[in-house]
Design an enzyme around this catalytic site. Sequence first.
Site, PDB file in Angstrom:
ATOM      1  N   LYS A  33       0.842  -1.209   0.000  1.00 54.86           N
ATOM      2  CA  LYS A  33       0.000   0.000   0.000  1.00 54.86           C
ATOM      3  C   LYS A  33       0.877   1.259   0.000  1.00 54.86           C
ATOM      4  CE  LYS A  33      -4.034  -1.894   2.410  1.00 54.86           C
ATOM      5  NZ  LYS A  33      -4.925  -1.731   3.563  1.00 54.86           N
ATOM      6  N   ASP A  71      -8.836   1.279   4.550  1.00 54.77           N
ATOM      7  CA  ASP A  71      -9.174  -0.131   4.664  1.00 54.77           C
ATOM      8  C   ASP A  71      -9.815  -0.525   3.350  1.00 54.77           C
ATOM      9  OD1 ASP A  71      -8.942  -2.365   6.370  1.00 54.77           O
ATOM     10  OD2 ASP A  71     -11.103  -2.380   6.683  1.00 54.77           O
ATOM     11  N   TYR A  87      -5.359  -9.980  -3.640  1.00 58.37           N
ATOM     12  CA  TYR A  87      -6.200 -10.627  -4.646  1.00 58.37           C
ATOM     13  C   TYR A  87      -5.878 -10.153  -6.067  1.00 58.37           C
ATOM     14  CZ  TYR A  87      -8.842 -11.909  -0.468  1.00 58.37           C
ATOM     15  OH  TYR A  87      -9.205 -12.406   0.767  1.00 58.37           O
ATOM     16  N   ASP A  88      -4.814  -9.391  -6.252  1.00 59.35           N
ATOM     17  CA  ASP A  88      -4.489  -8.852  -7.586  1.00 59.35           C
ATOM     18  C   ASP A  88      -4.441  -9.917  -8.683  1.00 59.35           C
ATOM     19  OD1 ASP A  88      -4.461  -6.201  -6.877  1.00 59.35           O
ATOM     20  OD2 ASP A  88      -2.291  -6.040  -6.683  1.00 59.35           O
TER      21      ASP A  88
HETATM   22  P1  IMP Z   1      -6.592  -4.193   4.580  1.00 56.77           P
HETATM   23  O1  IMP Z   1      -7.121  -2.931   3.992  1.00 56.77           O
HETATM   24  O2  IMP Z   1      -5.162  -4.085   4.980  1.00 56.77           O
HETATM   25  O3  IMP Z   1      -7.464  -4.767   5.640  1.00 56.77           O
HETATM   26  O4  IMP Z   1      -6.573  -5.195   3.356  1.00 56.77           O
HETATM   27  C1  IMP Z   1      -7.392  -6.283   3.285  1.00 56.77           C
HETATM   28  C2  IMP Z   1      -6.861  -7.296   2.320  1.00 56.77           C
HETATM   29  O5  IMP Z   1      -7.432  -6.984   1.059  1.00 56.77           O
HETATM   30  C3  IMP Z   1      -5.363  -7.346   2.092  1.00 56.77           C
HETATM   31  O6  IMP Z   1      -4.731  -8.219   2.959  1.00 56.77           O
HETATM   32  C4  IMP Z   1      -5.285  -7.862   0.691  1.00 56.77           C
HETATM   33  O7  IMP Z   1      -5.401  -9.267   0.695  1.00 56.77           O
HETATM   34  C5  IMP Z   1      -6.525  -7.291   0.059  1.00 56.77           C
HETATM   35  N1  IMP Z   1      -6.267  -6.074  -0.694  1.00 56.77           N
HETATM   36  C6  IMP Z   1      -6.305  -4.790  -0.262  1.00 56.77           C
HETATM   37  N2  IMP Z   1      -6.030  -3.959  -1.274  1.00 56.77           N
HETATM   38  C7  IMP Z   1      -5.809  -4.736  -2.357  1.00 56.77           C
HETATM   39  C8  IMP Z   1      -5.468  -4.441  -3.696  1.00 56.77           C
HETATM   40  O8  IMP Z   1      -5.294  -3.299  -4.135  1.00 56.77           O
HETATM   41  N3  IMP Z   1      -5.320  -5.517  -4.508  1.00 56.77           N
HETATM   42  C9  IMP Z   1      -5.498  -6.806  -4.082  1.00 56.77           C
HETATM   43  N4  IMP Z   1      -5.808  -7.122  -2.844  1.00 56.77           N
HETATM   44  C10 IMP Z   1      -5.962  -6.095  -1.979  1.00 56.77           C
END
Ligand code: IMP
Length: 192
Positions: A12, A68, A150-151
Site C-alpha cells: 500500500k 481499509d 487478490y491482484d
Molecule cells: P486491509 O485494507 O489491509 O485490511 O486489506 C485487506 C486485504 O485486502 C489485504 O490483505 C489484501 O489481501 C486485500 N487487498 C487490499 N487492497 C488490495 C489491492 O489493491 N489488490 C489486491 N488485494 C488487496
Amino acid sequence: MDLIFATNNINKINEIRQIIPAGFNLITLHEAGIKIDIPEPHDSLRENASEKSQTIYKLTGKSCFSEDTGLEVDALDGAPGVRSARFAKADEGYSGNNDKLLKLLGHNPNRHARFRTVISLILEGEEYFFEGKCEGTILMRPKGSNGFGYDPVFVPDGGEKSFGEMSMEEKKTFSHRRKAMDLLIAFLHKRS
Ligand code: IMP
C-alpha cells in the site's frame, strides 16, 4: 504538507507513493518511529479505517490518514469484504485467500466483484472520509505475480489483464485506492 500514512503494508505504501503528488510529504509509520500492529476489529471498512487513523492521531497529534480495503464478490454476498485480510487461515497468506475464494466460487458463472477502499483522514483533529471502488471480474485461476493480495485473480472492467499482470502504473489507472486518494488530494488542495 506532512501526512502520516497509518499502515504497515509495504504494498500500500508503494502504491500511495506513486499516487501522491509533489507538495505532500508521505511519512510511514516506520519513518515516524511507530511500531504497532493496528487492529481492524470492526464490521465495516469505514470503522476499521477510522480505528487506524485515530490510533495514530492519538499517538502523534499529527495529521494522518489510513485506508481499509475489501474485495466484495457478488456471488458470495459481498464476502470476503471487510474480512479480506483474514479470509483463509492467518498463516496461509495471500495465496491461501485466493485459493479459498476460487474454491468457494467454483464454476459459478457470476464472477462479478469490486474492490472498495475507504480512507479516513484526520486533519487538525477533524475526521473526513473518502471512498473509491473498482468493478471487475474474478478469474478462474490466478494470473501474474505483480501487486499483492487478490491482484492475480481480479480483472478490472475495461482492462484485459489481471491486476497481477499489470505494472503499478497500469493498476493505478483503474485502482480503487487511487480513486479514493484522488478525492483526498482534491479535498486537501481545496483547503490550502
Ligand atoms: P486491509 O485494507 O489491509 O485490511 O486489506 C485487506 C486485504 O485486502 C489485504 O490483505 C489484501 O489481501 C486485500 N487487498 C487490499 N487492497 C488490495 C489491492 O489493491 N489488490 C489486491 N488485494 C488487496
